[in-house]
Motif scaffolding. Structure first.
Motif, short mmCIF file in Angstrom:
data_model
loop_
_atom_site.label_atom_id
_atom_site.label_comp_id
_atom_site.label_asym_id
_atom_site.label_seq_id
_atom_site.Cartn_x
_atom_site.Cartn_y
_atom_site.Cartn_z
N ALA A 109 50.38 20.22 -31.85
CA ALA A 109 50.42 21.20 -30.69
C ALA A 109 51.06 22.46 -31.54
CB ALA A 109 51.28 20.62 -29.45
N THR A 110 52.00 22.35 -32.26
CA THR A 110 52.47 23.53 -32.59
C THR A 110 51.44 24.55 -33.64
OG1 THR A 110 54.46 22.51 -32.67
CG2 THR A 110 54.37 24.60 -34.22
N GLU A 111 50.78 23.59 -34.50
CA GLU A 111 49.63 24.31 -35.13
C GLU A 111 48.57 24.88 -34.39
OE1 GLU A 111 50.06 21.52 -39.49
OE2 GLU A 111 48.60 20.83 -37.65
N ARG A 112 48.11 24.23 -33.34
CA ARG A 112 47.14 24.73 -32.48
C ARG A 112 47.72 25.92 -31.80
NH1 ARG A 112 42.60 22.11 -32.14
NH2 ARG A 112 42.56 20.15 -32.89
N THR A 113 48.85 25.90 -31.31
CA THR A 113 49.46 27.12 -30.65
C THR A 113 49.55 28.44 -31.51
OG1 THR A 113 50.84 25.89 -29.27
CG2 THR A 113 51.46 28.01 -29.55
N THR A 114 49.76 28.14 -32.80
CA THR A 114 49.92 29.26 -33.81
C THR A 114 48.55 29.63 -34.32
OG1 THR A 114 52.04 28.02 -34.75
CG2 THR A 114 51.11 29.56 -36.08
N LEU A 115 47.64 28.73 -34.16
CA LEU A 115 46.33 29.03 -34.70
C LEU A 115 45.26 29.40 -33.41
CD1 LEU A 115 45.90 26.69 -37.74
CD2 LEU A 115 46.39 29.09 -37.94
#
Length: 219
Positions: free
Chosen positions: A11-17
């Motif tokens: 979820a953190t990676e999807r938010t950042t990207l």
């Protein structure tokens, strides 16, 4: 973008990207690149021309030595050092990028103008042309290929070095790299690095196209 859609990201990676964040980072990176490039051109090309004129040629070696210091110094060191004195991370990064990329443009401008056949210059003067007219109509057109090569080199350097703006909150795709390093998000880190590499390759290709189109016919 296809990889981001299909990859098993947290979820953190999807938010950042997220696409809107990526697009904003790309625009910031391009802004860092082209604003600093514009300043480099405004400063470095006239300086290179001036250093090939009579009365100023003796200053060429000292000024190139200063420019060499700017490029030889670690880029991250320049960015962080300037960030101490300039409160805006964006403008601290711009100043550092200008210092880092000025050398190729100054040097290639001087090399291009010095490479012009003196007989052509004398012929122009023999026709009654002023020094400015000879510079504009004879010397600069013949020096264009070498000058454009220096500008293309500077642009590619700027795209890669602009990633360091992320260390001083200057924006750009470097923020993805710093975020990936600090949070151990390797997908974010690799995405930032790949996007910077793609931008550098794209600008290098566009520079080659412009170089071919701007080359005077017959050269």
């Amino acid at each position: 973008m296809l990889w981001l859609t299909l990859a098993p990201l947290t979820a953190t990676e999807r938010t950042t990207l997220a696409p809107n964040i990526l697009w904003e980072s790309i625009l910031q990176h391009l802004s860092l690149t082209f604003v600093s490039a514009a300043i480099v051109l405004v400063v470095a090309i006239p300086l290179g021309i001036l250093l090939t004129r009579r009365g100023f040629r003796a200053l060429g070696a000292p000024i190139l030595a200063i420019a060499n210091i700017g490029q030889a110094a670690p880029a991250i060191g320049l960015v962080v050092l300037l960030a101490i004195f300039v409160t805006s991370g964006y403008w601290a990064s711009i100043f550092a990028l200008v210092l880092y990329a000025a050398l190729p443009v100054v040097r290639n401008t001087m090399i291009g103008l010095r490479g012009v056949d003196e007989r052509l210059v004398e012929a122009g003067r023999g026709m009654g042309m002023s020094a400015i007219s000879v510079l504009i109509t004879v010397e600069l057109p013949l020096a264009v290929p070498v000058m454009l090569a220096g500008i293309r080199t500077a642009l590619v350097l700027l795209v890669g070095t602009a990633a360091l703006a992320g260390f001083v909150n200057g924006g750009g795709l470097g923020l993805l790299i710093t975020t990936g390093v600090n949070l151990y998000l390797y997908s974010v880190l690799v995405s930032g690095a790949l996007l910077i590499a793609l931008l550098a390759l794209s600008i290098d290709w566009l520079g080659r196209v412009v170089e071919q189109l701007a080359r005077p016919k017959g050269l």
